[in-house]
Motif scaffolding. Sequence first.
Motif, PDB file in Angstrom:
ATOM      1  N   VAL A  94      -0.719 -18.186   0.573  1.00 23.12           N
ATOM      2  CA  VAL A  94      -1.376 -17.329   1.560  1.00 23.12           C
ATOM      3  C   VAL A  94      -2.251 -18.196   2.448  1.00 23.12           C
ATOM      4  O   VAL A  94      -3.075 -18.983   1.966  1.00 23.12           O
ATOM      5  CB  VAL A  94      -2.224 -16.253   0.855  1.00 23.12           C
ATOM      6  N   VAL A  95      -2.056 -18.051   3.727  1.00 25.34           N
ATOM      7  CA  VAL A  95      -2.822 -18.900   4.657  1.00 25.34           C
ATOM      8  C   VAL A  95      -3.524 -18.084   5.732  1.00 25.34           C
ATOM      9  O   VAL A  95      -4.203 -18.651   6.591  1.00 25.34           O
ATOM     10  CB  VAL A  95      -1.905 -19.947   5.331  1.00 25.34           C
ATOM     11  N   GLY A  96      -3.370 -16.780   5.706  1.00 24.33           N
ATOM     12  CA  GLY A  96      -4.020 -15.996   6.744  1.00 24.33           C
ATOM     13  C   GLY A  96      -3.877 -14.516   6.493  1.00 24.33           C
ATOM     14  O   GLY A  96      -3.306 -14.074   5.493  1.00 24.33           O
ATOM     15  N   GLY A  97      -4.447 -13.743   7.435  1.00 22.07           N
ATOM     16  CA  GLY A  97      -4.368 -12.286   7.319  1.00 22.07           C
ATOM     17  C   GLY A  97      -5.462 -11.718   6.439  1.00 22.07           C
ATOM     18  O   GLY A  97      -6.357 -12.434   5.993  1.00 22.07           O
ATOM     19  N   SER A  98      -5.352 -10.432   6.185  1.00 22.88           N
ATOM     20  CA  SER A  98      -6.399  -9.738   5.420  1.00 22.88           C
ATOM     21  C   SER A  98      -5.789  -8.693   4.502  1.00 22.88           C
ATOM     22  O   SER A  98      -4.703  -8.174   4.761  1.00 22.88           O
ATOM     23  CB  SER A  98      -7.360  -9.032   6.374  1.00 22.88           C
ATOM     24  N   TYR A  99      -6.529  -8.422   3.447  1.00 27.23           N
ATOM     25  CA  TYR A  99      -6.202  -7.288   2.584  1.00 27.23           C
ATOM     26  C   TYR A  99      -7.013  -6.096   3.069  1.00 27.23           C
ATOM     27  O   TYR A  99      -8.209  -6.227   3.341  1.00 27.23           O
ATOM     28  CB  TYR A  99      -6.593  -7.578   1.130  1.00 27.23           C
ATOM     29  N   GLU A 100      -6.375  -4.964   3.155  1.00 26.69           N
ATOM     30  CA  GLU A 100      -7.104  -3.755   3.524  1.00 26.69           C
ATOM     31  C   GLU A 100      -7.185  -2.849   2.296  1.00 26.69           C
ATOM     32  O   GLU A 100      -6.160  -2.496   1.710  1.00 26.69           O
ATOM     33  CB  GLU A 100      -6.405  -3.015   4.673  1.00 26.69           C
ATOM     34  N   LEU A 101      -8.400  -2.501   1.937  1.00 26.61           N
ATOM     35  CA  LEU A 101      -8.604  -1.594   0.805  1.00 26.61           C
ATOM     36  C   LEU A 101      -8.974  -0.231   1.362  1.00 26.61           C
ATOM     37  O   LEU A 101     -10.046  -0.056   1.953  1.00 26.61           O
ATOM     38  CB  LEU A 101      -9.724  -2.107  -0.108  1.00 26.61           C
ATOM     39  N   VAL A 102      -8.063   0.714   1.204  1.00 22.69           N
ATOM     40  CA  VAL A 102      -8.289   2.071   1.702  1.00 22.69           C
ATOM     41  C   VAL A 102      -8.635   2.949   0.512  1.00 22.69           C
ATOM     42  O   VAL A 102      -7.827   3.109  -0.410  1.00 22.69           O
ATOM     43  CB  VAL A 102      -7.030   2.618   2.407  1.00 22.69           C
ATOM     44  N   LEU A 103      -9.825   3.498   0.532  1.00 21.55           N
ATOM     45  CA  LEU A 103     -10.271   4.362  -0.560  1.00 21.55           C
ATOM     46  C   LEU A 103     -10.195   5.808  -0.098  1.00 21.55           C
ATOM     47  O   LEU A 103     -10.658   6.148   0.997  1.00 21.55           O
ATOM     48  CB  LEU A 103     -11.715   3.989  -0.942  1.00 21.55           C
ATOM     49  N   THR A 104      -9.583   6.655  -0.898  1.00 21.56           N
ATOM     50  CA  THR A 104      -9.512   8.082  -0.553  1.00 21.56           C
ATOM     51  C   THR A 104     -10.345   8.925  -1.501  1.00 21.56           C
ATOM     52  O   THR A 104     -10.706  10.055  -1.185  1.00 21.56           O
ATOM     53  CB  THR A 104      -8.051   8.569  -0.598  1.00 21.56           C
ATOM     54  N   THR A 105     -10.628   8.450  -2.667  1.00 19.02           N
ATOM     55  CA  THR A 105     -11.477   9.108  -3.647  1.00 19.02           C
ATOM     56  C   THR A 105     -12.408   8.039  -4.225  1.00 19.02           C
ATOM     57  O   THR A 105     -11.930   6.927  -4.503  1.00 19.02           O
ATOM     58  CB  THR A 105     -10.628   9.686  -4.809  1.00 19.02           C
ATOM     59  N   PRO A 106     -13.682   8.275  -4.398  1.00 16.21           N
ATOM     60  CA  PRO A 106     -14.406   9.530  -4.203  1.00 16.21           C
ATOM     61  C   PRO A 106     -14.778   9.795  -2.744  1.00 16.21           C
ATOM     62  O   PRO A 106     -15.051  10.933  -2.372  1.00 16.21           O
ATOM     63  CB  PRO A 106     -15.664   9.310  -5.055  1.00 16.21           C
ATOM     64  N   THR A 107     -14.797   8.759  -1.916  1.00 20.49           N
ATOM     65  CA  THR A 107     -15.066   8.969  -0.496  1.00 20.49           C
ATOM     66  C   THR A 107     -14.013   8.212   0.290  1.00 20.49           C
ATOM     67  O   THR A 107     -13.358   7.310  -0.240  1.00 20.49           O
ATOM     68  CB  THR A 107     -16.457   8.414  -0.111  1.00 20.49           C
ATOM     69  N   SER A 108     -13.873   8.586   1.538  1.00 26.53           N
ATOM     70  CA  SER A 108     -12.911   7.880   2.376  1.00 26.53           C
ATOM     71  C   SER A 108     -13.571   6.652   2.984  1.00 26.53           C
ATOM     72  O   SER A 108     -14.674   6.745   3.538  1.00 26.53           O
ATOM     73  CB  SER A 108     -12.407   8.787   3.502  1.00 26.53           C
ATOM     74  N   SER A 109     -12.907   5.545   2.834  1.00 25.25           N
ATOM     75  CA  SER A 109     -13.438   4.322   3.455  1.00 25.25           C
ATOM     76  C   SER A 109     -12.298   3.338   3.627  1.00 25.25           C
ATOM     77  O   SER A 109     -11.228   3.486   3.031  1.00 25.25           O
ATOM     78  CB  SER A 109     -14.528   3.697   2.564  1.00 25.25           C
ATOM     79  N   GLY A 110     -12.527   2.368   4.472  1.00 28.23           N
ATOM     80  CA  GLY A 110     -11.543   1.308   4.658  1.00 28.23           C
ATOM     81  C   GLY A 110     -12.258  -0.022   4.789  1.00 28.23           C
ATOM     82  O   GLY A 110     -13.192  -0.151   5.580  1.00 28.23           O
ATOM     83  N   ASP A 111     -11.893  -0.967   3.979  1.00 26.79           N
ATOM     84  CA  ASP A 111     -12.529  -2.286   4.012  1.00 26.79           C
ATOM     85  C   ASP A 111     -11.464  -3.341   4.268  1.00 26.79           C
ATOM     86  O   ASP A 111     -10.342  -3.247   3.772  1.00 26.79           O
ATOM     87  CB  ASP A 111     -13.209  -2.587   2.675  1.00 26.79           C
ATOM     88  N   ILE A 112     -11.871  -4.313   5.045  1.00 27.02           N
ATOM     89  CA  ILE A 112     -10.996  -5.450   5.276  1.00 27.02           C
ATOM     90  C   ILE A 112     -11.567  -6.650   4.527  1.00 27.02           C
ATOM     91  O   ILE A 112     -12.729  -7.012   4.703  1.00 27.02           O
ATOM     92  CB  ILE A 112     -10.918  -5.792   6.786  1.00 27.02           C
TER      93      ILE A 112
END
Lengths: 340, 202
Positions: free
Chosen positions: A302-320
């Motif tokens: 892996v040399v680039g890019g991002s992981y996106e963590l999308v949470l739907t429970t308990p709250t909605s959020s998105g982290d890169i």
Amino acid sequence: MTVARRLVTAGTACLFLGVACNLGPFPDFLERLDPLDPVEGQVKAWILAEEQQTQVLVLSESGRFLHSVIGRDTAVVLETGAFSISGKQLVMQSEVRYEFPQESGAVSNRTGAQSEQINREKRRDALREGERLTIEGWGTFVSTADYVSGLDFSTSTGRGCLLKYIQLSIRTAQSRIRNFGGGGTVIYHNNRSSFSGFLSGEQTIVVENLLSPDTTISSRDFQDFPEVRLDGRIVSHVSTAGDGSLEDSISFRILGATSETGPGGGGAGGAVSSDPSARPVLASGRLVYGPDDAIQIGQGDVVGGSYELVLTTPTSSGDIFPWQFLDDLDLRPCSVFADQ
Amino acid sequence: MTRSLCIIGCLASQLVCNESQAFEHRHGVGVGYQSVHISAKETESFHLRSFPLSYAGRYGGTVGAELRVATLFPLRARQGELKFSPRAEYEHAQQFDAFLAPNLRFSKVFAWQLDSGLGAHLQYVRFRSTEYVEWSTGALGLGASAGARTPLSQEFWAGHGELSVLGHLAYDFIDLSRGGHMTGGVVAQVLVTVGYALGTQK
């Protein structure tokens, strides 16, 4: 590195289905891909974060164990077998050892995940005190239920620690895929193979298009750890040089403990129900690898890019999280370990 | 010593075919039997018995080259006490064998044309299924071949038809697929082929 690195092994897969590459040692004739059979009954899992590694020990009511040691550099040594309690001692009879090293160099020359049947007994003094399990020579584990319940999903730090815990499960699962991470992944070319979870479900792997390999790892109701349930798939698209990207996502559910408790007491095998339908969902969401801002692969790493963590429970959020985030699996700053 | 070598050389030269032919090419297909023994570093050796479906060709005159390629149908496999039929246990069982060698033709013995050569051998085996670890190997080595051919009756392909009994014995020592985990492979193959020969007599 981590997930993607392992996925792109077919990217440098040898031509002609394995000729002129290193497929590793000969298996025996009729050797099972994974001798691990799912356990039955209740389970209890324990985690210990240390400076160089994190240990996860899963004990089942039926007397089976899974002991995964995941290095900060993501290398995995996994042992499974039978255990019993003898007086104050935890007696572990290892039957299969899996090793998933962190390797460098050309992917086709890497060994990848390997397993061997062993017969080794370890006896260690063990003392359980509630949600703590002290094992002589290893240290004091906390229950994974405690670890999960100690995560603060409202903060990005807490969600990052959740992601690292999920990654422990993903890495442990990948260590059972024979040759994964090495040139020998070519054995899955047009040959979808499945591996059972220690608790439930299965993961499958298949490699398509050898000259421009696409490797797909799918999970369905997959559970090695009692709190982490995985579904979905990760797909890598790479050139034969190992350059490319990842896409798709893994859905996860983080399951809490029920009020039902097992034998408990002083034994290490005190258990909680592993039946997911009887357990509350503490968190759920997706770990996205691509195609948007996809994890980029260069020569197998892996040399680039991002992981996106999308949470739907308990709250909605998105982290890169940047691609380097999962290269260092240090869980000491997380949850209950941060308080110690 | 020198004299002995000379005698051997003279005898050999007498055996080599002295019929002058500028060029011939022979093509045949046939079936036979192959036995493979593969030794590995970490585990017990493997044995395979297979049924080859083969093409065998020879090109050239007194000195020529031969090529044999075969796809094989594994019949039995054995490792230690374990014996099984690969095609029954594995969903896919593939086996391939090739032999390419410079070849020398000798004088006829009765109606049989003899030839022999030394050359390169290649084998590839792959057993796979969703349940078991894929078992595969690719190996390269050296081998010796021998062949005996006799014309069929004039009714066969205008007199060009021939019956052949061919064999090669090879030792594979270059592990192409497992990075040196193979210590050696011994392959013996016997074929009976039917084909045709076209040549140009000088």
